[in-house]
Design a protein around this motif. Structure first.
Motif, PDB file in Angstrom:
ATOM      1  N   HIS A   9      77.945  59.058  14.505  1.00  0.00           N
ATOM      2  CA  HIS A   9      77.837  58.220  15.702  1.00  0.00           C
ATOM      3  C   HIS A   9      76.787  58.747  16.673  1.00  0.00           C
ATOM      4  O   HIS A   9      76.493  58.105  17.671  1.00  0.00           O
ATOM      5  N   ASP A  10      76.221  59.930  16.378  1.00  0.00           N
ATOM      6  CA  ASP A  10      75.180  60.515  17.215  1.00  0.00           C
ATOM      7  C   ASP A  10      73.989  60.854  16.321  1.00  0.00           C
ATOM      8  O   ASP A  10      74.120  61.636  15.371  1.00  0.00           O
ATOM      9  N   GLU A  38      78.022  56.904   6.553  1.00  0.00           N
ATOM     10  CA  GLU A  38      78.115  55.733   7.433  1.00  0.00           C
ATOM     11  C   GLU A  38      77.506  56.069   8.788  1.00  0.00           C
ATOM     12  O   GLU A  38      77.632  57.196   9.280  1.00  0.00           O
ATOM     13  N   ILE A  39      76.840  55.070   9.386  1.00  0.00           N
ATOM     14  CA  ILE A  39      76.247  55.268  10.709  1.00  0.00           C
ATOM     15  C   ILE A  39      76.696  54.163  11.656  1.00  0.00           C
ATOM     16  O   ILE A  39      77.083  53.081  11.231  1.00  0.00           O
ATOM     17  N   SER A  40      76.619  54.476  12.932  1.00  0.00           N
ATOM     18  CA  SER A  40      76.943  53.479  13.954  1.00  0.00           C
ATOM     19  C   SER A  40      75.719  52.596  14.201  1.00  0.00           C
ATOM     20  O   SER A  40      74.596  52.929  13.815  1.00  0.00           O
ATOM     21  N   GLU A  41      75.934  51.490  14.882  1.00  0.00           N
ATOM     22  CA  GLU A  41      74.839  50.589  15.229  1.00  0.00           C
ATOM     23  C   GLU A  41      73.829  51.302  16.137  1.00  0.00           C
ATOM     24  O   GLU A  41      72.627  51.109  16.021  1.00  0.00           O
ATOM     25  N   GLU A  42      74.331  52.139  17.018  1.00  0.00           N
ATOM     26  CA  GLU A  42      73.460  52.890  17.929  1.00  0.00           C
ATOM     27  C   GLU A  42      72.557  53.858  17.147  1.00  0.00           C
ATOM     28  O   GLU A  42      71.372  53.997  17.458  1.00  0.00           O
ATOM     29  N   VAL A  43      73.102  54.518  16.138  1.00  0.00           N
ATOM     30  CA  VAL A  43      72.298  55.423  15.310  1.00  0.00           C
ATOM     31  C   VAL A  43      71.205  54.646  14.593  1.00  0.00           C
ATOM     32  O   VAL A  43      70.047  55.075  14.542  1.00  0.00           O
ATOM     33  N   SER A  68      81.351  45.162   8.142  1.00  0.00           N
ATOM     34  CA  SER A  68      80.603  45.491   9.359  1.00  0.00           C
ATOM     35  C   SER A  68      80.108  46.938   9.358  1.00  0.00           C
ATOM     36  O   SER A  68      79.413  47.353  10.277  1.00  0.00           O
ATOM     37  N   ARG A  69      80.471  47.686   8.332  1.00  0.00           N
ATOM     38  CA  ARG A  69      80.053  49.093   8.234  1.00  0.00           C
ATOM     39  C   ARG A  69      78.614  49.185   7.726  1.00  0.00           C
ATOM     40  O   ARG A  69      78.218  48.438   6.854  1.00  0.00           O
ATOM     41  N   TYR A 105      81.087  59.749   8.931  1.00  0.00           N
ATOM     42  CA  TYR A 105      80.658  58.772   9.924  1.00  0.00           C
ATOM     43  C   TYR A 105      79.803  59.477  10.978  1.00  0.00           C
ATOM     44  O   TYR A 105      80.246  60.453  11.599  1.00  0.00           O
ATOM     45  N   LYS A 149      69.790  51.884  15.574  1.00  0.00           N
ATOM     46  CA  LYS A 149      68.788  51.518  16.581  1.00  0.00           C
ATOM     47  C   LYS A 149      67.854  52.688  16.877  1.00  0.00           C
ATOM     48  O   LYS A 149      66.632  52.531  16.942  1.00  0.00           O
TER      49      LYS A 149
END
Length: 97
Positions: A87-88, A45-50, A27-28, A85, A52
């Motif tokens: 996230h922003d 690694e990035i978050s789903e929000e990043v 899921s990463r 990682y 988007k």
């Protein structure tokens, strides 16, 4: 042409056509290619929000079907190599060109 060679060609085309290429690791989401980011260093690694937010700013983003672990040598996947990682989206630094 071997399957490996075909996959290699496919990924090279993906890199040439896109500004950003993301590979999945379960899921990463891991950025494995970015033409304009200078920090953090690839891969990261990035978050789903990043993802988007990035897609809103750049329409040349691709997600490869080949997993991150298949793209890179096992030496990169050692336990002591931890991906940064993000996230922003503002934590990514871009070049102007």
């Amino acid at each position: 042409m071997s399957v490996y060679q075909t996959e290699k060609e496919k990924h090279l085309q993906m890199v040439y056509k896109n500004n950003v290429v993301v590979a999945m690791d379960g899921s990463r989401m891991i950025v494995v290619h970015s033409k304009r980011s200078i920090k953090p260093l690839l891969p990261f690694e990035i978050s789903e929000e990043v993802l988007k937010q990035w897609k809103q700013r750049d329409n040349r983003i691709a997600v490869t079907e080949t997993s991150y672990k298949e793209l890179f040598a096992s030496a990169i996947h050692q336990a002591d190599h931890k991906l940064e990682y993000i996230h922003d989206f503002n934590d990514i630094e871009f070049s102007e060109h």
